[in-house]
Design a protein around this motif. Sequence first.
Motif, PDB file in Angstrom:
ATOM      1  N   LEU A  65      -4.706   7.640 -25.650  1.00  0.00           N
ATOM      2  CA  LEU A  65      -3.593   8.507 -26.029  1.00  0.00           C
ATOM      3  C   LEU A  65      -4.150   9.678 -26.827  1.00  0.00           C
ATOM      4  O   LEU A  65      -4.900   9.488 -27.780  1.00  0.00           O
ATOM      5  N   TYR A 102      -1.062  10.522 -22.340  1.00  0.00           N
ATOM      6  CA  TYR A 102      -1.912   9.356 -22.156  1.00  0.00           C
ATOM      7  C   TYR A 102      -2.842   9.626 -20.992  1.00  0.00           C
ATOM      8  O   TYR A 102      -2.408   9.774 -19.842  1.00  0.00           O
ATOM      9  N   GLU A 120       1.407   2.600 -22.735  1.00  0.00           N
ATOM     10  CA  GLU A 120       1.655   3.905 -23.359  1.00  0.00           C
ATOM     11  C   GLU A 120       2.633   4.700 -22.503  1.00  0.00           C
ATOM     12  O   GLU A 120       2.430   4.879 -21.300  1.00  0.00           O
TER      13      GLU A 120
END
Length: 449
Positions: free
Chosen positions: A232, A237, A368
């Motif tokens: 990230l 991401y 993410e």
Amino acid sequence: MRKFLLVVLLIIVLVAGGVAWFVTRKPASAFDNVTETQAPSEQLLQRGEYVARLSDCVACHSTPKSAPFAGGLEMGTPLGSIFTTNITPDKETGIGNYTLADFDRAVRHGVARDGHRLYPAMPYPSYVKMSDDDIQALYAYFTKRVDPVRQADRPSDIKWPMNMRWPLALWNAVFTEPGRYQPKTAGDELWNRGAYLVQGPGHCGSCHTPRSITMAEKALDESSPLYLSGALLDGWYAPSLRSDPNTGLGRWSEEDIYTFLKTGRNQHGVVFGSMADAFNNSTQFMTDDDLKAISHYLKALPGDPARDGTPWQYVEAASDTGSSAAHQQNPGAQTFLAKCSFCHGVDGRGKAPWISPLAGATSSLAVENASQINVTLNGSSRVVASGIPDAYRMPPFRQQLSDQQIADVLTLVRSSWGNHGGAVAPGDVKTLREHTDPASSRPIVLQMR
């Protein structure tokens, strides 16, 4: 007692003096004894322009409103914003007074001509692996082919004492690895060329390798399973570039990787976010041989089944998001039908290679969720291939959809068709809405000459 205190004081002075010497010394350069005696050849200048494309220098050292390489791009850090520098050959505000050795120290060691340390947002932990020939060509290009631009560097807004640069010398000693890239006997020539490009000028690990609390990349080459395992970074991401079937390149062939880097799209997806900038200004300009080398190297990196889980498979929706029942019961389905289904399809399969599938997409499977939130809020950049902007792009929904609506529709996407990325909370959307600024769009394609 007095002698003891004197000895302690002497030790403190010696240690302090040693630290002071260490943090202020300039590292040795391979070009310290090189004297520039003649103008560079056209071949060297063209080689330098190509290395600048490999290194994607324009992406950071330019803004949509500036001349190429004049600097000024704001880069967020946990401590505050820093701004990229002017690397045109202007003698007052750029690098016009840099010698080849000065340039080498800045690029491969993170030390400017006046001795101050560069923040590792400048990817010198990767560039240190670049060859002497590539550095020499890059220097020739920047000093002899790039137009000088008078534009003073903008100081960072990091406050004292965190803005002191000398501790970076200690950071470098601990977290960087000196030396050029050395070919590995375990890999063939194509593999080694790909490894050099990915680890060195391409600095892929700067985005795709997770970082520790010290902001150092947790790995710098394939000897660690963490290298290129996804990270990230500043609202996006960057997925795994290893053979992870869900969050990486496990379902991609070498040809898929090559096509993605060459054209910006393939059957699995279309470049967006930071990768769109990398494609627009870098990868599409690489030679076929270099793109095939990168593809060969990346495809050789093993995945991590324990981390990645059971490989994704498409699952037909029990009740399709287009049904009246789903439409009435699921607010995410309502938004999907109204805003997403026309392009991405009610089945989530998209229209490859022009419109990305949502079913099985890395962003739909990764824990993410930043990339999906970010691209939904702010849209994606134009993909510009061979100077021609594409006709399809993800539009921004920042003004059209609330945090709750975006959370609902992304939760639907991330839990349909076999996707298992997990739910999105309205607070996640709110955080990225406040963090991202659609006005700070990146340059599309900058002509470097």
